[in-house]
Design an enzyme around this catalytic site. Structure first.
Site, PDB file in Angstrom:
ATOM      1  N   PRO A  94      16.500  48.619  36.038  1.00  0.00           N
ATOM      2  CG  PRO A  94      17.026  50.406  35.114  1.00  0.00           C
ATOM      3  CD  PRO A  94      16.389  49.966  36.281  1.00  0.00           C
ATOM      4  CD  GLU A 121      19.801  59.018  37.770  1.00  0.00           C
ATOM      5  OE1 GLU A 121      20.283  58.055  37.225  1.00  0.00           O
ATOM      6  OE2 GLU A 121      19.097  59.849  36.936  1.00  0.00           O
ATOM      7  NE  ARG A 163      -2.304  35.917  32.977  1.00  0.00           N
ATOM      8  CZ  ARG A 163      -2.284  34.674  32.092  1.00  0.00           C
ATOM      9  NH1 ARG A 163      -1.058  34.396  32.082  1.00  0.00           N
ATOM     10  NH2 ARG A 163      -3.178  34.512  31.247  1.00  0.00           N
ATOM     11  CG  ASP A 178      -1.234  32.088  28.829  1.00  0.00           C
ATOM     12  OD1 ASP A 178      -2.072  32.288  27.716  1.00  0.00           O
ATOM     13  OD2 ASP A 178      -1.726  32.396  29.825  1.00  0.00           O
TER      14      ASP A 178
HETATM   15  N1  SAM Z   1      20.107  55.183  37.069  1.00  0.00           N
HETATM   16  C1  SAM Z   1      19.166  53.753  37.013  1.00  0.00           C
HETATM   17  C2  SAM Z   1      19.990  53.065  35.785  1.00  0.00           C
HETATM   18  O1  SAM Z   1      20.428  53.548  34.815  1.00  0.00           O
HETATM   19  O2  SAM Z   1      20.109  51.654  35.915  1.00  0.00           O
HETATM   20  C3  SAM Z   1      17.879  54.104  36.186  1.00  0.00           C
HETATM   21  C4  SAM Z   1      16.946  54.548  37.700  1.00  0.00           C
HETATM   22  S1  SAM Z   1      15.240  54.665  37.063  1.00  0.00           S
HETATM   23  C5  SAM Z   1      15.197  56.484  36.294  1.00  0.00           C
HETATM   24  C6  SAM Z   1      14.278  54.786  38.570  1.00  0.00           C
HETATM   25  C7  SAM Z   1      13.766  53.707  38.740  1.00  0.00           C
HETATM   26  O3  SAM Z   1      12.844  52.996  37.993  1.00  0.00           O
HETATM   27  C8  SAM Z   1      14.559  52.483  39.187  1.00  0.00           C
HETATM   28  O4  SAM Z   1      15.106  52.671  40.461  1.00  0.00           O
HETATM   29  C9  SAM Z   1      13.449  51.281  39.218  1.00  0.00           C
HETATM   30  O5  SAM Z   1      12.794  51.184  40.162  1.00  0.00           O
HETATM   31  C10 SAM Z   1      12.776  51.562  38.060  1.00  0.00           C
HETATM   32  N2  SAM Z   1      13.097  51.190  36.616  1.00  0.00           N
HETATM   33  C11 SAM Z   1      13.446  51.616  35.493  1.00  0.00           C
HETATM   34  N3  SAM Z   1      13.511  50.890  34.508  1.00  0.00           N
HETATM   35  C12 SAM Z   1      13.271  49.771  34.936  1.00  0.00           C
HETATM   36  C13 SAM Z   1      13.192  48.472  34.374  1.00  0.00           C
HETATM   37  N4  SAM Z   1      13.318  48.308  32.984  1.00  0.00           N
HETATM   38  N5  SAM Z   1      12.627  47.432  35.099  1.00  0.00           N
HETATM   39  C14 SAM Z   1      12.532  47.678  36.298  1.00  0.00           C
HETATM   40  N6  SAM Z   1      12.515  48.775  36.985  1.00  0.00           N
HETATM   41  C15 SAM Z   1      13.055  49.779  36.212  1.00  0.00           C
END
Ligand code: SAM
Length: 276
Positions: A94, A121, A163, A178
């Site tokens: 994220p 995390e 795609r 698209d």
């Molecule tokens: N502690 C992190 C933070 O607050 O930025 C969040 C970790 S999340 C619970 C666990 C994993 O989910 C991340 O390491 C990533 O691989 C994935 N993930 C969660 N949200 C995501 C998003 N919006 N885009 C891409 N990957 C995501």
């Protein structure tokens, strides 16, 4: 194209054998390698996480299995040759840059992608730093929300990327028309910077609702104009952020008619700023 995915849930990627991408994989146009991170652990419990330095809730993915996994996957696929600049490692998080159609197009031009799926995390921060000394690395987010793991994000990105590969869609033009076109001015990309308007199929009248008559007219110029107007209206309604960007970085110049449609949709715009 080759795509390697490292995850603690390999079973999550069953959908890759379904639909258009499954068919492309069966033809050999895409080769997927899905790898279980726990294969690079060395303890009885196949541990991939530990508590965070500095305290706080949750667990963090340990660097050792990730380091070994990335070394092995890089060597495994590299040994088959033909991958030029080597892999691009994509780390979903994220905290990454927002993944967009432009990323999808850029990644589709790569011969080899590796995705690293985090859980808990996230992955110990040294893993990305170490990987950057070995290969190209990008951290990307699929949206401003937090998933439990990288797996769904990788499925989303894989579908958006694959795609766009030649021969994956039945009709190559459908990707060109698209939402979020690339702004290819020469081909007059009608959706550059916009989301697409609604589409219709038979029957012509359904529950007293008629298809817009222009779509039955056979007048290709009028149909193209109607589609662009519908895209401008829908973009104005749902994505004012994109309309704001049109003012400064319209990938395809807006004409007077575009400006009129936007104005009627609640975006009175100064022709000086937007018309090219
Ligand atoms: N502690 C992190 C933070 O607050 O930025 C969040 C970790 S999340 C619970 C666990 C994993 O989910 C991340 O390491 C990533 O691989 C994935 N993930 C969660 N949200 C995501 C998003 N919006 N885009 C891409 N990957 C995501």
């Amino acid at each position: 194209m080759r795509i390697d995915i490292i995850t603690i849930f390999p079973e999550y990627f069953g959908p890759l054998s379904v639909s258009l991408i499954g068919k492309a994989a069966a033809r050999g146009d895409i080769t997927f390698g899905v790898h279980d991170l726990r294969g690079w652990t060395h303890d009885l419990h196949r541990t991939v996480d530990d508590s965070p330095f500095g305290g706080g809730p949750g667990m963090v993915m340990k660097p050792e299995p990730w380091g070994e996994a990335l070394d092995s996957v890089q060597a495994l696929a590299g040994g088959r040759g033909g991958f030029g600049a080597g892999p691009l490692l994509v780390i979903p998080t994220p905290a990454g840059a927002p993944f967009s159609q432009l990323h999808a197009a850029r990644y589709a031009a790569e011969p080899w992608l590796i995705f690293a799926c985090g859980r808990y995390e996230g992955i110990d921060g040294r893993v990305a730093d170490e990987a950057r000394s070995l290969m190209r690395v990008e951290e990307v987010s699929i949206g401003d929300y937090v998933l439990a793991g990288g797996e769904p994000a990788v499925l989303v990105m894989t579908e958006a990327i694959c795609r766009l590969l030649p021969g994956v869609l039945g009709n190559a033009e459908s990707a060109a028309n698209d939402s979020f076109g690339f702004g290819d001015v020469e081909s007059g990309d009608p959706m550059a910077g916009l989301v697409e308007g609604p589409s219709y199929t038979r029957p012509r009248v359904w529950r007293d609702r008629e298809v817009p008559p222009v779509l039955l007219s056979g007048d290709h110029a009028a149909i193209a104009r109607w589609r662009r107007d519908a895209a401008l209206r829908r973009t104005a309604q749902n994505r004012p952020d994109l309309v704001a960007r049109l003012a400064t970085e319209a990938p395809v110049p807006l004409d007077r008619h575009d400006l009129q449609v936007l104005s009627e949709a609640g975006f009175p715009v100064d022709g000086k700023d937007m018309a090219h």
